[in-house]
Enzyme design. Structure first.
Site, PDB file in Angstrom:
ATOM      1  N   LYS A  73     -74.971  50.676 -13.114  1.00  0.00           N
ATOM      2  CA  LYS A  73     -74.326  50.556 -13.876  1.00  0.00           C
ATOM      3  C   LYS A  73     -74.779  51.640 -15.286  1.00  0.00           C
ATOM      4  O   LYS A  73     -73.690  52.545 -15.588  1.00  0.00           O
ATOM      5  CB  LYS A  73     -74.167  49.199 -14.885  1.00  0.00           C
ATOM      6  CG  LYS A  73     -73.584  48.145 -14.149  1.00  0.00           C
ATOM      7  CD  LYS A  73     -73.150  46.881 -15.006  1.00  0.00           C
ATOM      8  CE  LYS A  73     -72.488  46.025 -14.069  1.00  0.00           C
ATOM      9  NZ  LYS A  73     -72.432  44.540 -14.799  1.00  0.00           N
ATOM     10  N   LYS A 129     -70.099  45.998  -2.798  1.00  0.00           N
ATOM     11  CA  LYS A 129     -69.750  44.713  -3.060  1.00  0.00           C
ATOM     12  C   LYS A 129     -68.264  44.568  -3.739  1.00  0.00           C
ATOM     13  O   LYS A 129     -67.821  45.379  -4.405  1.00  0.00           O
ATOM     14  CB  LYS A 129     -70.528  43.759  -4.113  1.00  0.00           C
ATOM     15  CG  LYS A 129     -70.887  44.061  -5.336  1.00  0.00           C
ATOM     16  CD  LYS A 129     -71.388  43.059  -6.158  1.00  0.00           C
ATOM     17  CE  LYS A 129     -71.384  43.485  -7.576  1.00  0.00           C
ATOM     18  NZ  LYS A 129     -72.058  42.772  -8.574  1.00  0.00           N
ATOM     19  N   LYS A 178     -64.923  43.346  -9.790  1.00  0.00           N
ATOM     20  CA  LYS A 178     -63.889  43.537 -10.734  1.00  0.00           C
ATOM     21  C   LYS A 178     -63.518  44.829 -11.418  1.00  0.00           C
ATOM     22  O   LYS A 178     -62.571  45.075 -11.773  1.00  0.00           O
ATOM     23  CB  LYS A 178     -64.070  42.603 -12.004  1.00  0.00           C
ATOM     24  CG  LYS A 178     -63.781  41.078 -11.785  1.00  0.00           C
ATOM     25  CD  LYS A 178     -64.231  40.191 -12.854  1.00  0.00           C
ATOM     26  CE  LYS A 178     -65.844  39.816 -12.704  1.00  0.00           C
ATOM     27  NZ  LYS A 178     -65.927  38.568 -13.297  1.00  0.00           N
TER      28      LYS A 178
HETATM   29  P1  TYM Z   1     -70.460  37.913 -12.569  1.00  0.00           P
HETATM   30  O1  TYM Z   1     -69.550  37.478 -13.393  1.00  0.00           O
HETATM   31  O2  TYM Z   1     -70.740  39.096 -12.111  1.00  0.00           O
HETATM   32  O3  TYM Z   1     -70.062  36.988 -11.265  1.00  0.00           O
HETATM   33  C1  TYM Z   1     -69.940  35.670 -11.178  1.00  0.00           C
HETATM   34  C2  TYM Z   1     -70.641  35.061  -9.826  1.00  0.00           C
HETATM   35  O4  TYM Z   1     -70.173  35.687  -8.524  1.00  0.00           O
HETATM   36  C3  TYM Z   1     -70.774  35.965  -7.926  1.00  0.00           C
HETATM   37  N1  TYM Z   1     -70.182  37.372  -7.050  1.00  0.00           N
HETATM   38  C4  TYM Z   1     -70.110  37.443  -5.937  1.00  0.00           C
HETATM   39  N2  TYM Z   1     -70.379  36.929  -4.592  1.00  0.00           N
HETATM   40  C5  TYM Z   1     -70.132  37.406  -3.630  1.00  0.00           C
HETATM   41  N3  TYM Z   1     -69.576  38.573  -3.275  1.00  0.00           N
HETATM   42  C6  TYM Z   1     -69.268  39.208  -4.316  1.00  0.00           C
HETATM   43  N4  TYM Z   1     -68.635  40.567  -4.131  1.00  0.00           N
HETATM   44  C7  TYM Z   1     -69.613  38.689  -5.750  1.00  0.00           C
HETATM   45  N5  TYM Z   1     -69.317  39.438  -7.190  1.00  0.00           N
HETATM   46  C8  TYM Z   1     -69.815  38.479  -7.706  1.00  0.00           C
HETATM   47  C9  TYM Z   1     -72.026  36.490  -8.941  1.00  0.00           C
HETATM   48  O5  TYM Z   1     -73.257  36.514  -7.779  1.00  0.00           O
HETATM   49  C10 TYM Z   1     -72.178  35.302  -9.577  1.00  0.00           C
HETATM   50  O6  TYM Z   1     -72.752  34.189  -9.136  1.00  0.00           O
HETATM   51  N6  TYM Z   1     -75.033  38.176 -14.635  1.00  0.00           N
HETATM   52  C11 TYM Z   1     -73.932  37.174 -13.966  1.00  0.00           C
HETATM   53  C12 TYM Z   1     -73.591  35.872 -15.010  1.00  0.00           C
HETATM   54  C13 TYM Z   1     -74.657  35.104 -15.788  1.00  0.00           C
HETATM   55  C14 TYM Z   1     -75.270  34.287 -14.859  1.00  0.00           C
HETATM   56  C15 TYM Z   1     -76.267  33.567 -15.773  1.00  0.00           C
HETATM   57  C16 TYM Z   1     -75.135  33.687 -13.576  1.00  0.00           C
HETATM   58  C17 TYM Z   1     -75.072  35.105 -16.654  1.00  0.00           C
HETATM   59  N7  TYM Z   1     -76.140  34.297 -17.032  1.00  0.00           N
HETATM   60  C18 TYM Z   1     -77.026  32.643 -15.616  1.00  0.00           C
HETATM   61  C19 TYM Z   1     -76.170  32.467 -13.306  1.00  0.00           C
HETATM   62  C20 TYM Z   1     -77.090  32.145 -14.051  1.00  0.00           C
HETATM   63  C21 TYM Z   1     -72.581  37.856 -13.601  1.00  0.00           C
HETATM   64  O7  TYM Z   1     -72.620  39.259 -14.036  1.00  0.00           O
HETATM   65  O8  TYM Z   1     -72.014  37.509 -12.771  1.00  0.00           O
END
Ligand code: TYM
Length: 325
Positions: free
Chosen positions: A112, A192, A195
């Site tokens: 990023k 991956k 969004k």
């Molecule tokens: P975020 O918002 O990017 O994504 C939410 C969840 O979706 C999963 N994910 C994917 N899984 C499979 N293939 C993909 N291409 C893919 N893209 C996203 C992510 O692994 C995630 O589980 N930092 C985290 C949010 C967060 C969080 C937390 C998660 C903040 N605090 C505490 C767990 C515990 C994030 O940006 O997820």
């Protein structure tokens, strides 16, 4: 009481099928058996440039989409991070236990940061806030996609460091992965599904025609890759396994094994299977968003429940760290 589960999702617009297969689909099943908290992590979404005018709408959209996909406010605590200020309080205290080197090594930070003109500290400190999210509720299990494993490792390190510095207090949170834990981009199966990469994803709000169009354009492989399935086709199979019935998956696996697989036929079945699962989510999301006040009430009620746990943890943490006046 069973082990507690915590997970979060960013309110950055269209929640996609990677989020669904890697996380949300799993959350829906876990809420039947566990004490669960699911958080719309709005504080995490401001580490890069964003539009403040649209933030509220994005939080409501993410909430509605998750509920439409099966999260049930009667079974889980669903809330927005900014409604529980203890998240940032604990994040500061954990910041004082985190080495800068560990943050600089994070793959997601490096990726990023490479896309930013100037890098704000929030982008680097982001995994500390994530650790605070989890530890605040002393969650033992964290259902996430593979891309979050490195961040989760830091949460475990911080729990250990806190416990050895002050007193045994936090459980070390363990990841829970699914078979769709890494869904790749449709237009580029080497990165991956995300969004922030236009053309890489299918959103849970996408209409049938758009789903068909995006799947039709998905990258496949030029031909047999020396007996190994190439990344484009492997990704289409991951999606098929996530959305289609097992007999459909088996049919295409047989075709592949016999080297008679037609990509156009695979894509057509995949788009149809996806639309069958996504259509009711799309519809329910629309209904929920027509009544934004109701969605907000769900978040307020969830935050109230979450805060009770968070306040208890913070008062104990303050004691342990010596803030006793
Ligand atoms: P975020 O918002 O990017 O994504 C939410 C969840 O979706 C999963 N994910 C994917 N899984 C499979 N293939 C993909 N291409 C893919 N893209 C996203 C992510 O692994 C995630 O589980 N930092 C985290 C949010 C967060 C969080 C937390 C998660 C903040 N605090 C505490 C767990 C515990 C994030 O940006 O997820």
């Amino acid at each position: 009481m069973s082990e507690r589960i915590f997970s979060g999702i960013q309110p950055t617009g269209n929640i996609h099928v990677g989020n669904y297969l890697g996380a949300v689909k799993n959350w829906v099943q876990l809420q039947e058996k566990y004490d669960c908290l699911f958080c719309i992590v709005d504080y995490h979404s401001v580490t890069v440039a964003y539009d403040p005018e649209g933030l509220e709408e994005r939080v409501l959209d993410a909430t509605a989409t998750n509920i439409a996909a099966g999260l049930d406010p009667e079974k889980s605590i669903i809330f927005a991070q900014s409604l529980v200020p203890e998240h940032t309080e604990l994040a500061w205290l954990l910041t004082c236990l985190t080495s800068v080197g560990a943050l600089e090594r994070m793959t997601q930070f490096k990726e990023k940061a490479a896309r930013q003109e100037s890098i704000f500290a929030g982008l680097m400190n982001y995994p500390i806030l994530m650790a605070a999210d989890i530890l605040l509720y002393k969650a033992g299990l964290v259902p996430v996609g593979e891309d979050q494993l490195q961040h989760l490792e830091l949460s475990r390190d911080l729990a250990r460091r806190f416990n050895s510095t002050f007193r045994e207090y936090f459980p070390e949170p363990k990841p829970l992965l699914t078979s769709g834990a890494r869904v790749m981009g449709l237009n580029d199966p080497s990165s991956k599904m995300s969004k922030s990469l236009e053309g890489s994803y299918i959103g849970l709000a996408d209409e049938e025609d758009l789903i068909k169009q995006k799947i039709r354009r998905a990258v496949t492989d030029p031909g047999p890759q020396g007996g190994k399935m190439g990344p484009g086709v492997a990704n289409l199979f991951t999606l098929l396994e996530g959305f289609a019935d097992p007999d459909v998956v088996n049919y295409f696996k047989r075709q592949y094994a016999q080297q008679s697989l037609m990509y156009s036929e695979l894509k057509e079945s995949l788009a149809a299977a996806m639309n069958t699962k996504i259509a009711p989510i799309r519809e329910k999301r629309r209904e929920l968003l027509a009544k934004p006040e109701k969605v907000k009430d769900i978040l307020y009620a969830g935050a109230e429940q979450a805060r009770q746990i968070a306040q208890r943890t913070m008062s104990e943490v303050r004691q342990l760290m010596g803030f006793r006046i």
